[in-house]
Write a protein that holds these residues in place. Sequence first.
Motif, PDB file in Angstrom:
ATOM      1  N   ASN A  95       0.831  -1.207   0.000  1.00 18.15           N
ATOM      2  CA  ASN A  95       0.000   0.000   0.000  1.00 18.15           C
ATOM      3  C   ASN A  95       0.862   1.253   0.000  1.00 18.15           C
ATOM      4  N   ASN A  96       1.984   1.210   0.698  1.00 16.95           N
ATOM      5  CA  ASN A  96       2.900   2.360   0.690  1.00 16.95           C
ATOM      6  C   ASN A  96       3.444   2.605  -0.715  1.00 16.95           C
ATOM      7  N   ILE A  97       3.854   1.532  -1.364  1.00 11.80           N
ATOM      8  CA  ILE A  97       4.392   1.670  -2.724  1.00 11.80           C
ATOM      9  C   ILE A  97       3.313   2.189  -3.670  1.00 11.80           C
ATOM     10  N   THR A  98       2.099   1.640  -3.552  1.00 11.57           N
ATOM     11  CA  THR A  98       0.994   2.093  -4.393  1.00 11.57           C
ATOM     12  C   THR A  98       0.677   3.561  -4.141  1.00 11.57           C
ATOM     13  N   ALA A  99       0.675   3.957  -2.873  1.00 12.48           N
ATOM     14  CA  ALA A  99       0.383   5.348  -2.532  1.00 12.48           C
ATOM     15  C   ALA A  99       1.450   6.284  -3.096  1.00 12.48           C
ATOM     16  N   VAL A 100       2.713   5.911  -2.964  1.00 13.34           N
ATOM     17  CA  VAL A 100       3.802   6.766  -3.460  1.00 13.34           C
ATOM     18  C   VAL A 100       3.740   6.875  -4.990  1.00 13.34           C
ATOM     19  N   LEU A 101       3.551   5.750  -5.673  1.00 17.58           N
ATOM     20  CA  LEU A 101       3.477   5.794  -7.136  1.00 17.58           C
ATOM     21  C   LEU A 101       2.286   6.608  -7.628  1.00 17.58           C
ATOM     22  N   PHE A 129       0.870   9.057  -5.952  1.00 20.39           N
ATOM     23  CA  PHE A 129       1.137  10.453  -5.651  1.00 20.39           C
ATOM     24  C   PHE A 129       2.042  11.060  -6.725  1.00 20.39           C
ATOM     25  N   ILE A 130       3.031  10.285  -7.185  1.00 20.60           N
ATOM     26  CA  ILE A 130       3.914  10.769  -8.252  1.00 20.60           C
ATOM     27  C   ILE A 130       3.123  10.971  -9.542  1.00 20.60           C
ATOM     28  N   SER A 131       2.247  10.013  -9.881  1.00 20.83           N
ATOM     29  CA  SER A 131       1.447  10.179 -11.097  1.00 20.83           C
ATOM     30  C   SER A 131       0.449  11.318 -10.949  1.00 20.83           C
ATOM     31  N   LEU A 132      -0.026  11.557  -9.726  1.00 23.25           N
ATOM     32  CA  LEU A 132      -0.901  12.706  -9.473  1.00 23.25           C
ATOM     33  C   LEU A 132      -0.153  14.005  -9.757  1.00 23.25           C
ATOM     34  N   LEU A 133       1.087  14.076  -9.315  1.00 23.95           N
ATOM     35  CA  LEU A 133       1.890  15.268  -9.597  1.00 23.95           C
ATOM     36  C   LEU A 133       2.196  15.402 -11.092  1.00 23.95           C
ATOM     37  N   CYS A 134       2.379  14.275 -11.765  1.00 23.10           N
ATOM     38  CA  CYS A 134       2.659  14.309 -13.205  1.00 23.10           C
ATOM     39  C   CYS A 134       1.436  14.726 -14.019  1.00 23.10           C
ATOM     40  N   SER A 135       0.253  14.556 -13.476  1.00 18.40           N
ATOM     41  CA  SER A 135      -0.947  14.951 -14.221  1.00 18.40           C
ATOM     42  C   SER A 135      -1.076  16.468 -14.315  1.00 18.40           C
ATOM     43  N   ILE A 136      -0.465  17.178 -13.397  1.00 19.34           N
ATOM     44  CA  ILE A 136      -0.555  18.643 -13.410  1.00 19.34           C
ATOM     45  C   ILE A 136       0.064  19.237 -14.677  1.00 19.34           C
ATOM     46  N   ALA A 157      -8.178  12.614 -16.360  1.00 21.03           N
ATOM     47  CA  ALA A 157      -8.355  11.183 -16.086  1.00 21.03           C
ATOM     48  C   ALA A 157      -7.200  10.633 -15.261  1.00 21.03           C
ATOM     49  N   VAL A 158      -5.978  11.017 -15.603  1.00 20.37           N
ATOM     50  CA  VAL A 158      -4.813  10.577 -14.818  1.00 20.37           C
ATOM     51  C   VAL A 158      -4.892  11.135 -13.403  1.00 20.37           C
ATOM     52  N   LEU A 159      -5.310  12.384 -13.264  1.00 14.36           N
ATOM     53  CA  LEU A 159      -5.448  13.001 -11.945  1.00 14.36           C
ATOM     54  C   LEU A 159      -6.465  12.246 -11.091  1.00 14.36           C
ATOM     55  N   LEU A 160      -7.645  11.984 -11.637  1.00 14.35           N
ATOM     56  CA  LEU A 160      -8.691  11.301 -10.870  1.00 14.35           C
ATOM     57  C   LEU A 160      -8.303   9.864 -10.538  1.00 14.35           C
ATOM     58  N   LEU A 161      -7.707   9.178 -11.507  1.00 13.57           N
ATOM     59  CA  LEU A 161      -7.285   7.802 -11.271  1.00 13.57           C
ATOM     60  C   LEU A 161      -6.180   7.743 -10.226  1.00 13.57           C
ATOM     61  N   SER A 162      -5.237   8.646 -10.302  1.00 16.05           N
ATOM     62  CA  SER A 162      -4.156   8.693  -9.313  1.00 16.05           C
ATOM     63  C   SER A 162      -4.680   9.053  -7.937  1.00 16.05           C
ATOM     64  N   LEU A 163      -5.626   9.976  -7.891  1.00 17.13           N
ATOM     65  CA  LEU A 163      -6.211  10.364  -6.604  1.00 17.13           C
ATOM     66  C   LEU A 163      -6.946   9.193  -5.968  1.00 17.13           C
ATOM     67  N   ALA A 164      -7.709   8.452  -6.770  1.00 19.67           N
ATOM     68  CA  ALA A 164      -8.418   7.274  -6.235  1.00 19.67           C
ATOM     69  C   ALA A 164      -7.428   6.235  -5.745  1.00 19.67           C
ATOM     70  N   GLY A 165      -6.370   6.003  -6.499  1.00 15.33           N
ATOM     71  CA  GLY A 165      -5.354   5.032  -6.077  1.00 15.33           C
ATOM     72  C   GLY A 165      -4.617   5.481  -4.836  1.00 15.33           C
TER      73      GLY A 165
END
Length: 180
Positions: free
Chosen positions: A5-11, A13-20, A51-59
């Motif tokens: 879960n930590n790895i999933t959360a970190v990845l 979060f990184i993809s959430l930042l990349c969606s910006i 879509a990347v933002l929402l998917l990353s936020l849900a993950g």
Amino acid sequence: MGVSNNITAVLNFISLLCSIPIISSGVWLASKADTACVHWLRWPVVLAGVAVLLLSLAGFVGAYWNKSSLLAIYLLSMAALIVTLLILVVLAFVVSHPDGAVSVPGRNFREYRLSGFSPWLRNHITNSENWGKIRACLAESDFCPNLNQKYISAEQFFGAHISPLQASLSLFVICLFCVL
């Protein structure tokens, strides 16, 4: 919270930042003048970023706070996204499988001819409605002036070591737009 879960959360979060930057690029394209090239790119880029933002936020939320419902939505969405991308890759290979490359004596690269590609791609490009859009997009680009600055003579161009993509695009643009 487990290690996975930590790895999933970190990845996520990184993809959430990349969606910006993706969303910012789409907004920047939307603010540009309405040209043939930009018209087809701006909203798909914005939608892909959202879509990347929402998917990353849900993950991220699902993994960080161990919300199984959000993780299930995230996993199903990711599976659908992966299947969609695989379908697009297979379609791209099927459409462009015969590459149209022709070896030409005295050239350091291969020439590409439209007759060497799949019938669907040939018909799609030569369709008068689609060709008008492609032509307008290429005519607005600064490709020809850049090509004229890089290669002073035809001999320099034909003797250059360039990639197949550069060669096909260069010859295509030279033949159709720079001469007209």
